[in-house]
Design a protein around this motif. Structure first.
Motif, PDB file in Angstrom:
ATOM      1  N   GLY A  27       0.818  -1.206   0.000  1.00 31.48           N
ATOM      2  CA  GLY A  27       0.000   0.000   0.000  1.00 31.48           C
ATOM      3  C   GLY A  27       0.855   1.261   0.000  1.00 31.48           C
ATOM      4  O   GLY A  27       0.596   2.203  -0.760  1.00 31.48           O
ATOM      5  N   HIS A  28       1.908   1.268   0.814  1.00 33.20           N
ATOM      6  CA  HIS A  28       2.705   2.488   0.955  1.00 33.20           C
ATOM      7  C   HIS A  28       3.497   2.787  -0.318  1.00 33.20           C
ATOM      8  O   HIS A  28       3.597   3.939  -0.734  1.00 33.20           O
ATOM      9  CB  HIS A  28       3.646   2.366   2.156  1.00 33.20           C
ATOM     10  CG  HIS A  28       2.924   2.331   3.460  1.00 33.20           C
ATOM     11  ND1 HIS A  28       3.297   3.072   4.546  1.00 33.20           N
ATOM     12  CD2 HIS A  28       1.827   1.647   3.857  1.00 33.20           C
ATOM     13  CE1 HIS A  28       2.461   2.842   5.562  1.00 33.20           C
ATOM     14  NE2 HIS A  28       1.576   1.963   5.156  1.00 33.20           N
ATOM     15  N   GLU A  88       8.112  -4.878  -7.161  1.00 32.13           N
ATOM     16  CA  GLU A  88       7.458  -5.750  -6.180  1.00 32.13           C
ATOM     17  C   GLU A  88       7.937  -7.176  -6.388  1.00 32.13           C
ATOM     18  O   GLU A  88       7.827  -7.717  -7.482  1.00 32.13           O
ATOM     19  CB  GLU A  88       5.934  -5.640  -6.337  1.00 32.13           C
ATOM     20  CG  GLU A  88       5.137  -6.710  -5.621  1.00 32.13           C
ATOM     21  CD  GLU A  88       5.455  -6.860  -4.132  1.00 32.13           C
ATOM     22  OE1 GLU A  88       5.528  -5.838  -3.430  1.00 32.13           O
ATOM     23  OE2 GLU A  88       5.673  -8.021  -3.686  1.00 32.13           O
ATOM     24  N   LYS A  89       8.433  -7.793  -5.300  1.00 33.83           N
ATOM     25  CA  LYS A  89       9.015  -9.133  -5.478  1.00 33.83           C
ATOM     26  C   LYS A  89       7.944 -10.199  -5.748  1.00 33.83           C
ATOM     27  O   LYS A  89       8.202 -11.182  -6.414  1.00 33.83           O
ATOM     28  CB  LYS A  89       9.863  -9.531  -4.273  1.00 33.83           C
ATOM     29  CG  LYS A  89       9.102  -9.953  -3.058  1.00 33.83           C
ATOM     30  CD  LYS A  89      10.026 -10.560  -2.011  1.00 33.83           C
ATOM     31  CE  LYS A  89       9.230 -10.834  -0.745  1.00 33.83           C
ATOM     32  NZ  LYS A  89      10.009 -11.241   0.379  1.00 33.83           N
ATOM     33  N   ASN A 112       1.406  -7.112   3.514  1.00 34.93           N
ATOM     34  CA  ASN A 112       0.490  -6.754   4.596  1.00 34.93           C
ATOM     35  C   ASN A 112      -0.706  -5.939   4.134  1.00 34.93           C
ATOM     36  O   ASN A 112      -1.746  -5.947   4.799  1.00 34.93           O
ATOM     37  CB  ASN A 112       1.246  -5.970   5.675  1.00 34.93           C
ATOM     38  CG  ASN A 112       2.183  -6.863   6.446  1.00 34.93           C
ATOM     39  OD1 ASN A 112       2.109  -8.083   6.344  1.00 34.93           O
ATOM     40  ND2 ASN A 112       3.072  -6.256   7.204  1.00 34.93           N
ATOM     41  N   VAL A 113      -0.571  -5.249   3.002  1.00 37.31           N
ATOM     42  CA  VAL A 113      -1.717  -4.450   2.559  1.00 37.31           C
ATOM     43  C   VAL A 113      -2.911  -5.355   2.268  1.00 37.31           C
ATOM     44  O   VAL A 113      -4.058  -4.941   2.402  1.00 37.31           O
ATOM     45  CB  VAL A 113      -1.365  -3.551   1.344  1.00 37.31           C
ATOM     46  CG1 VAL A 113      -1.130  -4.363   0.081  1.00 37.31           C
ATOM     47  CG2 VAL A 113      -2.445  -2.511   1.116  1.00 37.31           C
ATOM     48  N   THR A 143      -6.400  -6.225   9.066  1.00 40.65           N
ATOM     49  CA  THR A 143      -7.803  -6.296   9.490  1.00 40.65           C
ATOM     50  C   THR A 143      -8.577  -5.022   9.131  1.00 40.65           C
ATOM     51  O   THR A 143      -9.648  -4.778   9.687  1.00 40.65           O
ATOM     52  CB  THR A 143      -7.903  -6.579  11.009  1.00 40.65           C
ATOM     53  OG1 THR A 143      -6.881  -5.848  11.686  1.00 40.65           O
ATOM     54  CG2 THR A 143      -7.732  -8.045  11.306  1.00 40.65           C
ATOM     55  N   ILE A 188      -8.631  -1.815   9.594  1.00 40.18           N
ATOM     56  CA  ILE A 188      -9.110  -0.742  10.478  1.00 40.18           C
ATOM     57  C   ILE A 188      -8.385   0.573  10.176  1.00 40.18           C
ATOM     58  O   ILE A 188      -7.154   0.595  10.052  1.00 40.18           O
ATOM     59  CB  ILE A 188      -8.900  -1.115  11.961  1.00 40.18           C
ATOM     60  CG1 ILE A 188      -9.649  -2.410  12.281  1.00 40.18           C
ATOM     61  CG2 ILE A 188      -9.353   0.020  12.880  1.00 40.18           C
ATOM     62  CD1 ILE A 188      -9.251  -3.042  13.604  1.00 40.18           C
ATOM     63  N   VAL A 192      14.223  -7.076  -5.386  1.00 40.12           N
ATOM     64  CA  VAL A 192      15.480  -6.343  -5.216  1.00 40.12           C
ATOM     65  C   VAL A 192      16.431  -7.231  -4.406  1.00 40.12           C
ATOM     66  O   VAL A 192      16.090  -7.691  -3.317  1.00 40.12           O
ATOM     67  CB  VAL A 192      15.236  -4.986  -4.529  1.00 40.12           C
ATOM     68  CG1 VAL A 192      16.535  -4.349  -4.095  1.00 40.12           C
ATOM     69  CG2 VAL A 192      14.469  -4.071  -5.470  1.00 40.12           C
ATOM     70  N   TYR A 212       1.751  -2.474  14.014  1.00 39.77           N
ATOM     71  CA  TYR A 212       0.385  -2.940  13.774  1.00 39.77           C
ATOM     72  C   TYR A 212      -0.429  -1.998  12.902  1.00 39.77           C
ATOM     73  O   TYR A 212      -1.490  -2.370  12.443  1.00 39.77           O
ATOM     74  CB  TYR A 212      -0.396  -2.957  15.086  1.00 39.77           C
ATOM     75  CG  TYR A 212      -0.083  -4.001  16.072  1.00 39.77           C
ATOM     76  CD1 TYR A 212      -0.916  -5.091  16.214  1.00 39.77           C
ATOM     77  CD2 TYR A 212       1.016  -3.874  16.903  1.00 39.77           C
ATOM     78  CE1 TYR A 212      -0.656  -6.041  17.166  1.00 39.77           C
ATOM     79  CE2 TYR A 212       1.270  -4.828  17.859  1.00 39.77           C
ATOM     80  CZ  TYR A 212       0.432  -5.911  17.985  1.00 39.77           C
ATOM     81  OH  TYR A 212       0.683  -6.848  18.922  1.00 39.77           O
ATOM     82  N   GLY A 254       0.017   0.256  10.132  1.00 38.93           N
ATOM     83  CA  GLY A 254       0.397   0.937   8.898  1.00 38.93           C
ATOM     84  C   GLY A 254      -0.679   1.033   7.848  1.00 38.93           C
ATOM     85  O   GLY A 254      -0.566   1.840   6.929  1.00 38.93           O
ATOM     86  N   PHE A 255      -1.739   0.242   7.957  1.00 40.56           N
ATOM     87  CA  PHE A 255      -2.752   0.318   6.899  1.00 40.56           C
ATOM     88  C   PHE A 255      -3.451   1.674   6.940  1.00 40.56           C
ATOM     89  O   PHE A 255      -3.597   2.345   5.926  1.00 40.56           O
ATOM     90  CB  PHE A 255      -3.759  -0.827   7.023  1.00 40.56           C
ATOM     91  CG  PHE A 255      -4.845  -0.739   5.989  1.00 40.56           C
ATOM     92  CD1 PHE A 255      -4.538  -0.831   4.640  1.00 40.56           C
ATOM     93  CD2 PHE A 255      -6.169  -0.532   6.352  1.00 40.56           C
ATOM     94  CE1 PHE A 255      -5.527  -0.715   3.672  1.00 40.56           C
ATOM     95  CE2 PHE A 255      -7.167  -0.418   5.394  1.00 40.56           C
ATOM     96  CZ  PHE A 255      -6.852  -0.506   4.056  1.00 40.56           C
ATOM     97  N   LYS A 256      -3.861   2.086   8.132  1.00 36.16           N
ATOM     98  CA  LYS A 256      -4.555   3.368   8.263  1.00 36.16           C
ATOM     99  C   LYS A 256      -3.684   4.546   7.817  1.00 36.16           C
ATOM    100  O   LYS A 256      -4.163   5.592   7.429  1.00 36.16           O
ATOM    101  CB  LYS A 256      -4.975   3.592   9.714  1.00 36.16           C
ATOM    102  CG  LYS A 256      -3.803   3.889  10.632  1.00 36.16           C
ATOM    103  CD  LYS A 256      -4.256   4.250  12.016  1.00 36.16           C
ATOM    104  CE  LYS A 256      -4.237   3.075  12.920  1.00 36.16           C
ATOM    105  NZ  LYS A 256      -2.864   2.637  13.292  1.00 36.16           N
TER     106      LYS A 256
END
Ligand SMILES: Cc1cc2nc3c(=O)[nH]c(=O)nc-3n(C[C@H](O)[C@H](O)[C@H](O)COP(=O)(O)OP(=O)(O)OC[C@H]3O[C@@H](n4cnc5c(N)ncnc54)[C@H](O)[C@@H]3O)c2cc1C
Length: 421
Positions: free
Chosen positions: A46-47, A68-69, A76-77, A81, A83, A211, A369, A371-373
């Protein structure tokens, strides 16, 4: 060059439904890597994708590749969960997360993609007076930073969530801190929406491109070695989440980060029971209900260093115990699926968006925990740093040297303990 001519709309959906769905096009290309780019982003989570999107859209830098490997959304994106919230306490954090929340609120219109942004509210429960005081303080800090917060008493919580165990002898629910604008967003759609928006502006998204090394000459990073050959770049922007230590070690750097497994769980589909996101205040357990009806929940990290994207049974038991203490009816639901992701746990629980001591090499990580938000603000602020070589005003504290300076951002107040953040 916007969206390569295909704009999503209700009209388009109806037209395609009536004509056999033959007009949909792939939403990003599969380009071969060029020899050189202005910016190479390592990591198509995502980042990384948000960074590419904002680099192109906000700063006009389009000669960019995202390497992207695996495949887009495999990290994780696509494992979290879902939130989103901006209920932070400290001045180094709260304005950043509130900036992110504002970007979420306009994201679907901005990138013309349905990411199912659902501001159904997040409620953090407290179970004693000390918990109430802490949440009153947090709520005030949030309001001062322009966010929204409401302190609920037990009756207020009961009205919203009658299914919770209010009379639990050990952890009676006394109230909660509600952020009505918090909620959930469909995680993989966020990756796809940013990928589509970046690709349509000319960014090359290169999947299956791992990479494997950094090209560093005279203290300047000039490119990367990859499974698809050497790619040169004026700036290399690493954001590989759980793989941060491994990738940065290719440049000889040791980070204040440990990698840990975090698990997530989904139950069978149930009738609507939880209107929003709830977190237990006396243990680590958080839960929401997906649009399909599954209870989506999680708790603590597994507690040992690992790069394996799967967890162990003791934590399953621990998470389920938290669930049972909060809402005993959860014991009747069958668990459908569970999985793990590798977390980049920093020593103070807060992230990094910074230049490194190696010219041309930039780092974004340590999201733990949460990083999505942060995805929209992280992408925007990283793009700002890459374009202007100075931090965005809401991300000035996310420096790699903050431990040396004694300027930790210890949001939870537990010290340099990645296991406890
Ligand atoms: C189970 C779980 C639940 C979570 N719940 C929440 C939540 O509810 N709310 C919240 O805010 N956050 C949550 N998080 C945290 C959040 O998902 C992460 O902090 C965030 O997604 C990390 O950023 P990212 O999306 O860029 O990471 P990723 O999607 O992991 O992206 C990093 C990418 O880098 C790639 N990569 C790694 N090494 C290389 C290499 N050498 N070369 C090329 N590419 C490479 C990986 O394949 C990966 O795709 C959760 C995480 C997990 C695991």
């Amino acid at each position: 060059m916007e969206h390569r001519g295909l704009k999503y709309s209700g009209f388009k959906v109806i037209k395609e439904a009536l004509t056999g769905h033959k007009g949909w096009k792939p939403v990003w290309r599969t380009p071969k890597p060029r020899e050189e780019y202005d910016v190479v982003i390592v990591g198509g989570g995502g980042h990384g994708l948000a960074t590419a999107y904002y680099l192109a859209k906000e700063f006009g830098i389009t000669n960019v590749a995202v390497l992207e490997k695996g495949w887009i959304g495999s990290g994780n994106v696509g494992r979290n969960t879902t939130i989103v919230r901006s209920n932070y306490l400290l001045p180094g954090n709260e304005p950043f997360y509130e900036f992110s929340m504002k970007l979420w609120e306009n994201l679907e219109q901005d990138f013309n993609y349905n990411a199912m942004v659902s501001q159904r509210g997040i409620l953090n429960l407290f179970h004693n007076d000390a918990g109430r005081d802490a949440y009153a303080r947090r709520g005030n800090a949030m309001i001062l930073a322009g966010a929204d917060a409401v302190l609920l008493d037990q009756d207020g919580v009961r009205q919203m969530y009658p299914c919770l165990d209010f009379e639990n002898a050990r952890f009676p629910i006394k109230g909660g801190l509600l952020q009505p604008r918090g909620g959930t967003v469909r995680h993989d759609a966020v990756a796809w929406g940013y990928a589509r928006g970046a690709d349509s502006r000319g960014v090359d998204i290169i999947q299956n491109c791992e990479v494997t090394g950094m090209v560093i000459e005279n203290g300047i990073c000039r490119g990367v070695e990859t499974s698809q050959g050497t790619i040169k770049a004026k700036k290399i922007a690493v954001c590989v989440a759980g793989s941060s230590s491994r990738v940065m070690s290719m440049a000889g750097m040791r980070l204040p980060i440990e990698s840990h497994v975090l698990q997530a769980f989904v139950s069978e589909g149930l009738k609507p029971i939880l209107p929003g996101v709830v977190t237990f205040g006396a243990g680590h357990f958080y839960v929401s209900q997906s649009d399909k009806g599954g209870l989506v929940f999680g708790g603590d990290i597994d507690g040992y260093n690992s790069y394996a994207q799967r967890g162990n049974l003791p934590v399953v038991e621990d998470v389920c115990e938290g669930g049972m203490a909060l809402m005993p009816m959860i014991g009747r639901a069958r668990l459908l699926r569970m999985w793990g992701g590798v977390m980049d746990m920093s020593m103070d629980g807060s992230p990094f968006i910074d230049k490194t001591h190696i010219d041309g090499l930039y780092f974004n990580g340590g999201w733990c925990y949460g990083g999505f938000k942060a995805t929209p603000a992280s992408g925007w602020c990283y793009a700002h740093l890459l374009a202007k070589d100075k931090p965005h005003p809401v991300a000035t504290e996310y420096r790699l040297d903050r431990f040396k300076r004694g300027a930790m951002i210890d949001e939870k107040g537990v010290g340099a303990q990645p296991n406890l953040h």
